[in-house]
Design a protein around this motif. Structure first.
Motif, PDB file in Angstrom:
ATOM      1  N   PHE A  51       0.843  -1.199   0.000  1.00 13.53           N
ATOM      2  CA  PHE A  51       0.000   0.000   0.000  1.00 13.53           C
ATOM      3  C   PHE A  51       0.882   1.254   0.000  1.00 13.53           C
ATOM      4  N   GLY A  52       1.907   1.249   0.829  1.00 15.76           N
ATOM      5  CA  GLY A  52       2.820   2.393   0.893  1.00 15.76           C
ATOM      6  C   GLY A  52       3.518   2.641  -0.424  1.00 15.76           C
ATOM      7  N   GLU A  53       3.958   1.577  -1.075  1.00 20.62           N
ATOM      8  CA  GLU A  53       4.613   1.713  -2.383  1.00 20.62           C
ATOM      9  C   GLU A  53       3.664   2.356  -3.393  1.00 20.62           C
ATOM     10  N   GLU A  54       2.427   1.888  -3.393  1.00 24.87           N
ATOM     11  CA  GLU A  54       1.444   2.437  -4.336  1.00 24.87           C
ATOM     12  C   GLU A  54       1.135   3.890  -4.015  1.00 24.87           C
ATOM     13  N   VAL A  64       2.587  14.934  -8.334  1.00 23.93           N
ATOM     14  CA  VAL A  64       3.570  16.018  -8.443  1.00 23.93           C
ATOM     15  C   VAL A  64       3.903  16.294  -9.906  1.00 23.93           C
ATOM     16  N   LYS A  65       4.039  15.245 -10.689  1.00 20.63           N
ATOM     17  CA  LYS A  65       4.352  15.409 -12.119  1.00 20.63           C
ATOM     18  C   LYS A  65       3.198  16.028 -12.889  1.00 20.63           C
ATOM     19  N   GLY A  66       1.984  15.791 -12.405  1.00 16.21           N
ATOM     20  CA  GLY A  66       0.819  16.343 -13.088  1.00 16.21           C
ATOM     21  C   GLY A  66       0.310  15.492 -14.231  1.00 16.21           C
ATOM     22  N   ASP A  67       0.724  14.222 -14.284  1.00 16.76           N
ATOM     23  CA  ASP A  67       0.260  13.328 -15.347  1.00 16.76           C
ATOM     24  C   ASP A  67      -1.075  12.711 -14.916  1.00 16.76           C
ATOM     25  N   ARG A  68      -2.156  13.261 -15.426  1.00 16.74           N
ATOM     26  CA  ARG A  68      -3.506  12.864 -15.016  1.00 16.74           C
ATOM     27  C   ARG A  68      -3.785  11.378 -15.279  1.00 16.74           C
ATOM     28  N   GLY A 114      -4.369   5.822 -12.789  1.00 15.27           N
ATOM     29  CA  GLY A 114      -3.992   4.416 -12.603  1.00 15.27           C
ATOM     30  C   GLY A 114      -3.395   4.161 -11.242  1.00 15.27           C
ATOM     31  N   GLU A 115      -2.542   5.052 -10.796  1.00 15.40           N
ATOM     32  CA  GLU A 115      -1.914   4.879  -9.482  1.00 15.40           C
ATOM     33  C   GLU A 115      -2.942   5.049  -8.366  1.00 15.40           C
ATOM     34  N   ALA A 116      -3.883   5.974  -8.539  1.00 16.55           N
ATOM     35  CA  ALA A 116      -4.928   6.156  -7.535  1.00 16.55           C
ATOM     36  C   ALA A 116      -5.777   4.890  -7.419  1.00 16.55           C
ATOM     37  N   ALA A 117      -6.053   4.248  -8.542  1.00 16.13           N
ATOM     38  CA  ALA A 117      -6.793   2.986  -8.515  1.00 16.13           C
ATOM     39  C   ALA A 117      -6.000   1.922  -7.756  1.00 16.13           C
ATOM     40  N   ASP A 118      -4.691   1.876  -7.982  1.00 14.02           N
ATOM     41  CA  ASP A 118      -3.839   0.931  -7.261  1.00 14.02           C
ATOM     42  C   ASP A 118      -3.854   1.214  -5.759  1.00 14.02           C
ATOM     43  N   VAL A 119      -3.830   2.506  -5.395  1.00  6.22           N
ATOM     44  CA  VAL A 119      -3.857   2.885  -3.976  1.00  6.22           C
ATOM     45  C   VAL A 119      -5.144   2.386  -3.322  1.00  6.22           C
TER      46      VAL A 119
END
Length: 103
Positions: A38-41, A50-54, A59-64
């Protein structure tokens, strides 16, 4: 899909063989490994925010969210308990609530 739907998917996958399910395999490694994943995600989501890549952040938010629910499952903590805590906090300012926790 709701978080409750996703929680049900995690529960179903938890019953599968670790040889056939990533979720079952992760849960078999124990709560600490689930928390680590969970922490890694979460870190990956922060990087994309931070990068601003929506698209990548989506995808990362779904993983979280998925790995958050796996972590809760590893500790037998129902999502409903978390939602009840959020409901309990409703009506208080965020600053007052945070101060009550000493943070």
């Amino acid at each position: 899909m709701t978080l409750e739907d996703l929680e049900a998917i995690v529960a179903a996958r938890a019953e599968a063989s670790p040889d056939e399910s990533w979720t079952a395999k992760l849960l078999a490694k124990g709560p600490e490994k689930c928390a680590e994943k969970f922490g890694e995600e979460a870190i990956e989501a922060i990087i994309e925010a931070v990068k601003g890549d929506r698209e990548k952040l989506t995808g990362e938010a779904a993983d979280v969210l998925f790995h958050f629910l796996v972590m809760l499952k590893a500790r037998d903590l129902p999502l409903a308990d978390v939602m009840e805590e959020l409901a309990r906090r409703q009506g208080r300012s965020g600053l007052a609530e945070k101060a009550s926790r000493g943070g």
